[in-house]
Design an enzyme around this catalytic site. Structure first.
Site, PDB file in Angstrom:
ATOM      1  N   SER A 291       0.847  -1.197   0.000  1.00 58.45           N
ATOM      2  CA  SER A 291       0.000   0.000   0.000  1.00 58.45           C
ATOM      3  C   SER A 291       0.878   1.242   0.000  1.00 58.45           C
ATOM      4  O   SER A 291       2.064   1.168  -0.332  1.00 58.45           O
ATOM      5  CB  SER A 291      -0.933  -0.041   1.210  1.00 58.45           C
ATOM      6  OG  SER A 291      -1.932   0.940   1.082  1.00 58.45           O
ATOM      7  N   ASN A 292       0.337   2.377   0.355  1.00 56.89           N
ATOM      8  CA  ASN A 292       1.128   3.621   0.405  1.00 56.89           C
ATOM      9  C   ASN A 292       0.619   4.488   1.554  1.00 56.89           C
ATOM     10  O   ASN A 292      -0.308   4.118   2.263  1.00 56.89           O
ATOM     11  CB  ASN A 292       1.063   4.357  -0.936  1.00 56.89           C
ATOM     12  CG  ASN A 292      -0.362   4.657  -1.337  1.00 56.89           C
ATOM     13  OD1 ASN A 292      -1.055   5.413  -0.665  1.00 56.89           O
ATOM     14  ND2 ASN A 292      -0.826   4.038  -2.412  1.00 56.89           N
TER      15      ASN A 292
END
Ligand code: CTP
Length: 409
Positions: A214-215
């Site tokens: 993810s980020n």
């Protein structure tokens, strides 16, 4: 933005009281006149002198000054204010407000307030989750009190969860939004009758049942755009990756998704019915080629994860876009900003693109502020100052309204 606005700030006894000192500074900086009321226990966390210095006004805690008998009128204070913010609002104070208890100056002022009350709860996660607290918060909401949602994270108790007071910048954003929506202006409902699609937050690309890629996106910018458009009358479909922020406006329908693939499917489904689309999600560009059904075990060797590209949602919608749809996106860049943003504007068929540079302090993931440049086909390039995400959202909405006029939708 808050020039001439009179704001009363009630500080109750929680560790988050220190953040309220920052809030006073931000409110004063934005032009507001601020007066502070403190509960007795709040004084154990922060000295009244701090608030008096920052607000440039005396701080009230008692019904009268014990030295000269001067009465501190809660009625006058509440009549004076355009907005009464209680931050931090402890579980105890929230319960007392909900039940009309008036055993200190801060609470009597609440009971007699004719202005809007905004509360920013702050407490330990279990106190917050407790049914009594939740029911008290719901009561306050039903009575028209604005609640600035708690954040999730590390708490003073050492535990981690929901209960942290919202950051001062976030509360400032809510205050600005409140005064903005309370101002009856001809543009206030200028998006009434329009449908908007917004993407927000990160996506999660699954590696196995317990891991994902993810980020750092928090979704704050996308949610601020959704609130602004809904506040101006639009019906908003908010396709959101996993985030901690919540949508408040009843005109917003949140469509929760996890992966880029799910976000793509929802957007392709919803876009044809929408007049406006703003792509603010930080969509993963790659996803694992396969997702393991069971937890991947280590065996001492290194491991290679093969990633394949995800579908570019914005590019796909850009191809579907009709003449009558306003389509905007974001570009988060670290270098060659203008060049990259202009390329994305063309490649994804946006009408305008909102450029964030990670080189700007206070801009990008996680912050409550943002500094953007909007590159538009019709209006050229406009660079904005650093401001709250709520106000950046307003600039974006103004651009959308301009595009609607140009396209004569
Ligand atoms: N976007 C999208 N779907 C993707 C990737 C990006 O809808 N799979 C959208 C974003 O929401 C944003 C715009 O495209 O509005 C630009 O995203 P950004 O991450 O800056 O650019 P990318 O196209 O991913 O290019 P790069 O990562 O190479 O800079």
């Amino acid at each position: 933005m808050l020039s001439g606005k009179k704001i009363l700030l009630g500080v109750t006894g929680g560790i988050a009281a220190y953040k309220s000192a920052v809030l006073v500074r931000l409110l004063v900086k934005a032009g507001a006149e601020v007066r502070v009321l403190m509960s007795q226990s709040a004084k154990q966390f922060v000295q009244p002198l701090t608030f008096a210095t920052l607000s440039k006004n005396p701080v009230f805690t008692d019904f009268y000054n014990p030295e000269n008998g001067e009465w501190h009128s809660h009625v006058k204070l509440s009549m004076w204010a355009d907005l009464y913010i209680v931050a931090p609002a402890t579980a105890n104070t929230i319960a007392k407000i909900a039940h009309g208890i008036a055993d200190n100056l801060l609470l009597t002022t609440c009971l007699s307030a004719r202005c809007k009350i905004m509360a920013a709860p702050a407490m330990d996660l279990d106190m917050y989750a407790n049914a009594a607290t939740q029911s008290n918060i719901a009561t306050l909401r039903e009575r028209g009190c604005l609640i600035v949602e708690c954040g999730d994270g590390e708490l003073a108790s050492g535990l981690s969860g929901k209960g942290r007071m919202a950051e001062p910048e976030e509360i400032l954003g809510e205050v600005e939004r409140y005064f903005d929506s309370a101002t009856v202006s001809p543009t206030a409902q200028d998006l009434s009758g329009f449908r908007a699609l917004i993407t927000a937050g990160p996506t999660r690309e699954k590696i196995d049942p317990v891991r994902f890629i993810s980020n750092y996106s928090t979704g704050k910018m996308g949610y601020a755009v959704a609130e602004e458009l809904a506040g101006r009358g639009a019906e908003v479909m908010l396709v959101s990756g996993p985030v901690q922020v919540t949508a408040h406006n009843p005109r917003i329908t949140v469509v929760p998704v996890q992966t880029a693939g799910e976000m793509y499917n929802e957007c392709v489904r919803l876009f044809p019915e929408c007049d406006i689309a703003v792509m603010s999600a930080a969509v993963a560009d790659f996803t694992p080629e396969t997702t393991a059904d069971t937890k991947i075990k280590k065996n001492g060797d290194s491991m290679t994860l093969r990633l394949v590209p995800t579908k570019d949602i914005a590019a796909a919608l850009g191809k579907m876009k009709t003449e009558k749809q306003v389509f905007a996106g974001f570009a988060l860049e670290t270098d060659n900003e203008m060049q990259n943003a202009t390329k994305k504007l063309e490649a994804k068929n946006f009408d305008f693109i909102v450029l964030n540079s990670l080189q700007d302090k206070g801009a990008g993931f996680g912050y409550d502020t943002n500094k953007v440049t909007i590159v538009s086909r019709t209006k050229g390039t406009v660079a904005y100052d650093l401001k709250s995400k709520a106000l950046v959202a307003k600039d974006i909405a103004d651009h959308i309204v301009d595009e609607i006029r140009v396209k004569q939708i």
